[in-house]
Scaffold this motif. Structure first.
Motif, PDB file in Angstrom:
ATOM      1  N   THR A  12       0.858  -1.266   0.071  1.00  0.00           N
ATOM      2  CA  THR A  12       0.138   0.006  -0.447  1.00  0.00           C
ATOM      3  C   THR A  12       1.178   1.140  -0.238  1.00  0.00           C
ATOM      4  OG1 THR A  12      -1.384  -0.497   0.924  1.00  0.00           O
ATOM      5  CG2 THR A  12      -2.000   1.231   1.467  1.00  0.00           C
ATOM      6  N   MET A  15       2.212   1.805  -3.733  1.00  0.00           N
ATOM      7  CA  MET A  15       1.254   2.533  -4.522  1.00  0.00           C
ATOM      8  C   MET A  15       1.340   3.312  -4.576  1.00  0.00           C
ATOM      9  SD  MET A  15       0.923  -0.445  -6.544  1.00  0.00           S
ATOM     10  CE  MET A  15       0.141   0.700  -7.380  1.00  0.00           C
ATOM     11  N   THR A  16       1.207   3.949  -3.261  1.00  0.00           N
ATOM     12  CA  THR A  16       0.735   5.372  -2.628  1.00  0.00           C
ATOM     13  C   THR A  16       1.530   6.406  -3.093  1.00  0.00           C
ATOM     14  OG1 THR A  16      -0.865   4.375  -0.600  1.00  0.00           O
ATOM     15  CG2 THR A  16       0.361   7.083  -1.184  1.00  0.00           C
ATOM     16  N   TRP A  17       3.224   6.195  -2.847  1.00  0.00           N
ATOM     17  CA  TRP A  17       4.608   6.769  -3.874  1.00  0.00           C
ATOM     18  C   TRP A  17       4.141   6.459  -5.068  1.00  0.00           C
ATOM     19  CZ3 TRP A  17       6.880  10.730  -0.830  1.00  0.00           C
ATOM     20  CH2 TRP A  17       6.854  11.171   0.183  1.00  0.00           C
ATOM     21  N   LEU A  18       4.006   5.715  -6.012  1.00  0.00           N
ATOM     22  CA  LEU A  18       4.235   5.781  -6.989  1.00  0.00           C
ATOM     23  C   LEU A  18       2.879   6.747  -7.592  1.00  0.00           C
ATOM     24  CD1 LEU A  18       5.085   1.701  -8.012  1.00  0.00           C
ATOM     25  CD2 LEU A  18       6.222   3.929  -8.344  1.00  0.00           C
ATOM     26  N   ILE A  19       1.821   6.098  -6.890  1.00  0.00           N
ATOM     27  CA  ILE A  19       1.007   7.484  -7.284  1.00  0.00           C
ATOM     28  C   ILE A  19       1.104   8.839  -7.398  1.00  0.00           C
ATOM     29  CG2 ILE A  19      -1.856   8.012  -7.716  1.00  0.00           C
ATOM     30  CD1 ILE A  19      -2.302   5.119  -6.488  1.00  0.00           C
ATOM     31  N   PHE A  20       1.890   9.683  -6.284  1.00  0.00           N
ATOM     32  CA  PHE A  20       2.035  10.239  -6.066  1.00  0.00           C
ATOM     33  C   PHE A  20       3.058  11.407  -6.688  1.00  0.00           C
ATOM     34  CE2 PHE A  20       4.545  13.809  -3.801  1.00  0.00           C
ATOM     35  CZ  PHE A  20       3.470  14.780  -3.852  1.00  0.00           C
ATOM     36  N   SER A  21       3.995   9.838  -6.415  1.00  0.00           N
ATOM     37  CA  SER A  21       5.606  10.664  -8.161  1.00  0.00           C
ATOM     38  C   SER A  21       5.043   9.848  -9.948  1.00  0.00           C
ATOM     39  CB  SER A  21       6.665   9.401  -7.351  1.00  0.00           C
ATOM     40  OG  SER A  21       6.669   7.995  -7.634  1.00  0.00           O
ATOM     41  N   LEU A  22       3.571   9.575 -10.185  1.00  0.00           N
ATOM     42  CA  LEU A  22       4.298   9.187 -11.392  1.00  0.00           C
ATOM     43  C   LEU A  22       3.189  10.531 -12.134  1.00  0.00           C
ATOM     44  CD1 LEU A  22       4.745   5.904 -12.087  1.00  0.00           C
ATOM     45  CD2 LEU A  22       6.152   8.092 -11.929  1.00  0.00           C
ATOM     46  N   LEU A  23       1.693  10.453 -11.467  1.00  0.00           N
ATOM     47  CA  LEU A  23       0.772  11.129 -11.202  1.00  0.00           C
ATOM     48  C   LEU A  23       0.993  12.528 -10.884  1.00  0.00           C
ATOM     49  CD1 LEU A  23      -1.464   8.110 -11.357  1.00  0.00           C
ATOM     50  CD2 LEU A  23      -0.577   8.634 -13.056  1.00  0.00           C
ATOM     51  N   ILE A  24       0.299  12.733  -9.495  1.00  0.00           N
ATOM     52  CA  ILE A  24      -0.371  13.754  -8.783  1.00  0.00           C
ATOM     53  C   ILE A  24       1.157  14.857  -9.191  1.00  0.00           C
ATOM     54  CG2 ILE A  24      -1.257  14.614  -6.677  1.00  0.00           C
ATOM     55  CD1 ILE A  24      -1.880  11.894  -6.240  1.00  0.00           C
TER      56      ILE A  24
END
Length: 55
Positions: A12, A15-24
């Motif tokens: 979790t 996945m949270t860090w990946l979403i933050f660094s790649l999308l947000i």
């Protein structure tokens, strides 16, 4: 102690860090500031001494 078991939380966190660094983060960095700072030269203010009436 279940808090020391990283199995359910590690994925979790990743996945949270990946979403933050790649999308947000790229979306947030693409915004232009509405009021950019100006490069005005600093001019010192000229002060005059106060003339006290009782001195």
């Amino acid at each position: 102690m279940p808090q020391l078991n990283p199995n359910p939380w590690f994925s979790t966190m990743i996945m949270t860090w990946l979403i933050f660094s790649l999308l947000i983060q790229p979306k947030l960095l693409s915004f232009m500031p509405t009021n950019p700072p100006l490069n005005k030269p600093h001019t010192p203010t000229k002060t005059t001494p106060w003339s006290w009436p009782w001195t």
